[in-house]
Design a protein around this motif. Sequence first.
Motif, PDB file in Angstrom:
ATOM      1  N   ASP A  82     132.603  22.056  17.912  1.00  0.00           N
ATOM      2  CA  ASP A  82     133.714  22.993  17.774  1.00  0.00           C
ATOM      3  C   ASP A  82     133.237  24.399  17.414  1.00  0.00           C
ATOM      4  O   ASP A  82     133.726  25.389  17.942  1.00  0.00           O
ATOM      5  CB  ASP A  82     134.695  22.451  16.736  1.00  0.00           C
ATOM      6  N   PHE A  83     132.252  24.472  16.486  1.00  0.00           N
ATOM      7  CA  PHE A  83     131.740  25.781  16.069  1.00  0.00           C
ATOM      8  C   PHE A  83     130.225  25.720  15.912  1.00  0.00           C
ATOM      9  O   PHE A  83     129.681  24.679  15.527  1.00  0.00           O
ATOM     10  CB  PHE A  83     132.332  26.202  14.720  1.00  0.00           C
ATOM     11  N   ILE A  84     129.572  26.839  16.210  1.00  0.00           N
ATOM     12  CA  ILE A  84     128.146  26.979  15.883  1.00  0.00           C
ATOM     13  C   ILE A  84     127.999  28.249  15.055  1.00  0.00           C
ATOM     14  O   ILE A  84     128.410  29.335  15.490  1.00  0.00           O
ATOM     15  CB  ILE A  84     127.260  27.083  17.143  1.00  0.00           C
ATOM     16  N   ILE A  85     127.443  28.111  13.864  1.00  0.00           N
ATOM     17  CA  ILE A  85     127.167  29.291  13.040  1.00  0.00           C
ATOM     18  C   ILE A  85     125.751  29.767  13.382  1.00  0.00           C
ATOM     19  O   ILE A  85     124.789  29.017  13.236  1.00  0.00           O
ATOM     20  CB  ILE A  85     127.251  28.957  11.540  1.00  0.00           C
ATOM     21  N   ASP A  86     125.665  31.025  13.843  1.00  0.00           N
ATOM     22  CA  ASP A  86     124.359  31.560  14.226  1.00  0.00           C
ATOM     23  C   ASP A  86     123.714  32.253  13.028  1.00  0.00           C
ATOM     24  O   ASP A  86     124.140  33.325  12.616  1.00  0.00           O
ATOM     25  CB  ASP A  86     124.527  32.547  15.393  1.00  0.00           C
ATOM     26  N   GLY A  87     122.684  31.635  12.488  1.00  0.00           N
ATOM     27  CA  GLY A  87     121.971  32.235  11.357  1.00  0.00           C
ATOM     28  C   GLY A  87     120.563  32.647  11.743  1.00  0.00           C
ATOM     29  O   GLY A  87     119.692  32.766  10.878  1.00  0.00           O
ATOM     30  N   GLY A  88     120.319  32.826  13.038  1.00  0.00           N
ATOM     31  CA  GLY A  88     118.977  33.211  13.489  1.00  0.00           C
ATOM     32  C   GLY A  88     118.017  32.035  13.427  1.00  0.00           C
ATOM     33  O   GLY A  88     118.425  30.884  13.301  1.00  0.00           O
ATOM     34  N   ARG A  89     116.744  32.359  13.506  1.00  0.00           N
ATOM     35  CA  ARG A  89     115.706  31.314  13.533  1.00  0.00           C
ATOM     36  C   ARG A  89     115.534  30.688  12.158  1.00  0.00           C
ATOM     37  O   ARG A  89     115.565  31.395  11.153  1.00  0.00           O
ATOM     38  CB  ARG A  89     114.397  31.975  13.966  1.00  0.00           C
ATOM     39  N   THR A  90     115.332  29.385  12.115  1.00  0.00           N
ATOM     40  CA  THR A  90     115.138  28.738  10.819  1.00  0.00           C
ATOM     41  C   THR A  90     113.718  29.017  10.311  1.00  0.00           C
ATOM     42  O   THR A  90     112.820  29.328  11.082  1.00  0.00           O
ATOM     43  CB  THR A  90     115.348  27.208  10.902  1.00  0.00           C
ATOM     44  N   VAL A  91     113.539  28.915   8.999  1.00  0.00           N
ATOM     45  CA  VAL A  91     112.296  29.354   8.376  1.00  0.00           C
ATOM     46  C   VAL A  91     111.236  28.248   8.304  1.00  0.00           C
ATOM     47  O   VAL A  91     110.096  28.443   8.715  1.00  0.00           O
ATOM     48  CB  VAL A  91     112.579  29.882   6.947  1.00  0.00           C
ATOM     49  N   VAL A  92     111.639  27.088   7.804  1.00  0.00           N
ATOM     50  CA  VAL A  92     110.652  26.011   7.598  1.00  0.00           C
ATOM     51  C   VAL A  92     110.239  25.389   8.938  1.00  0.00           C
ATOM     52  O   VAL A  92     109.069  25.124   9.181  1.00  0.00           O
ATOM     53  CB  VAL A  92     111.210  24.930   6.645  1.00  0.00           C
ATOM     54  N   GLY A  93     111.210  25.163   9.804  1.00  0.00           N
ATOM     55  CA  GLY A  93     110.899  24.777  11.183  1.00  0.00           C
ATOM     56  C   GLY A  93     110.748  23.295  11.455  1.00  0.00           C
ATOM     57  O   GLY A  93     110.879  22.870  12.596  1.00  0.00           O
TER      58      GLY A  93
END
Length: 346
Positions: free
Chosen positions: A168-179
């Motif tokens: 339903d929704f995707i929150i875009d927080g950019g690239r993740t840090v730990v990976g």
Amino acid sequence: MQLLSTAEADIRRAAEALKAGLLVAFPTETVYGLGADAFNTAALARVFAVKGRPHFDPLIIHIAALEFLDRLADLSALNPELREKVALLADQLWPGPLTLILPKRPSVPDLATSGLPTAAIRFPNHPAAQSLIRLSTGAVAAPSANLFGRLSPTRAEHVRDQLGEKVDFIIDGGRTVVGVESTVLDLSGGSGIPRILRPGGVSREAIETLIGEVAFPGLAGGHTGDQTVEAPGQLKSHYAPRTPLSLHSPEIMAALPYTPGEIYLFFSPATRDPWLAEQTRRGAAPPPDSVRVLSPCSSTQEAASNLFDLLHEMDRLNASRIRAEEAPLVELGPAINDRLFRAASK
Ligand code: TXA
Ligand code: MG
């Protein structure tokens, strides 16, 4: 599907959606999660359906306040020594990439835990994830937001490409840090010795410094281990790109001749540079796009952070094969090798 930002108004909207039983993909410090209200069985069922995930593979419940640990887990079922270890881990490593397997309270739906008497609980270290959890019901069940068996998402675009209109929704927080995903540590066992079921973003060293020895059955014989399924979801083939992948020791990797059409993923320039020099000497210099390194600085942390991102990128090149070099077996190296080994096991 609607794409949201990490602005407060958007997070509020996403939290309302979770409370209404909808699915929200959101960033954490490890990978993107596909979130559902942990107490809403219809929403949980949809998580399994959307991912194509078997029901025997339980979900991690994400919290953003320590009091929820007590509401989901029955710590009184543990002996005092293990209880002390849980307290230390929660105090020192949360919020962070560590998931604890603990005896569950009856209020946790069986669907979330696949009928197991234990629940997986994690307090993620990401501001948007924390606000989302706090503004919803305080407990958000979330597997990685990929299709079952495929590469985990480290960017909102990866989620959109794999799950698209099914969420339903995707929150875009950019690239993740730990990976890489969180380390899954089982503290529910009768033996009294905590066991790492999945190596991840917190190293075994960091855990042992805090609570003493832990068992690490998956890595007994080096990177591969015996492939018994410890965590129910730790199937051998997993995290797979569409391109076939082979995993090699540094020695084998150094001796491989360049084959046109194949792409090479080195751990660091320390192995890549002599290899490149050798191929050039042989008059077979590979195109730059086909040779990548996980960590320019030779750090397992940097390598983990780049791992899925690079695999997603390399998977788009239509190569005949990805040849990847094992990471050193320190710090986050075991977590990286675990993912590469499973990617190679298709
Ligand atoms: O970093 C992470 O952990 C990410 C982000 C979104 O938080 N989540 C994640 O979830 O990797 P998932 O569903 O892809 O992996 C959860 C793992 C699976 O291997 C599952 O079998 C294991 O945790 N697990 C969950 N509940 C368990 C339980 N009660 N006992 C043993 N293993 C459990
Ligand atoms: Mg996963």
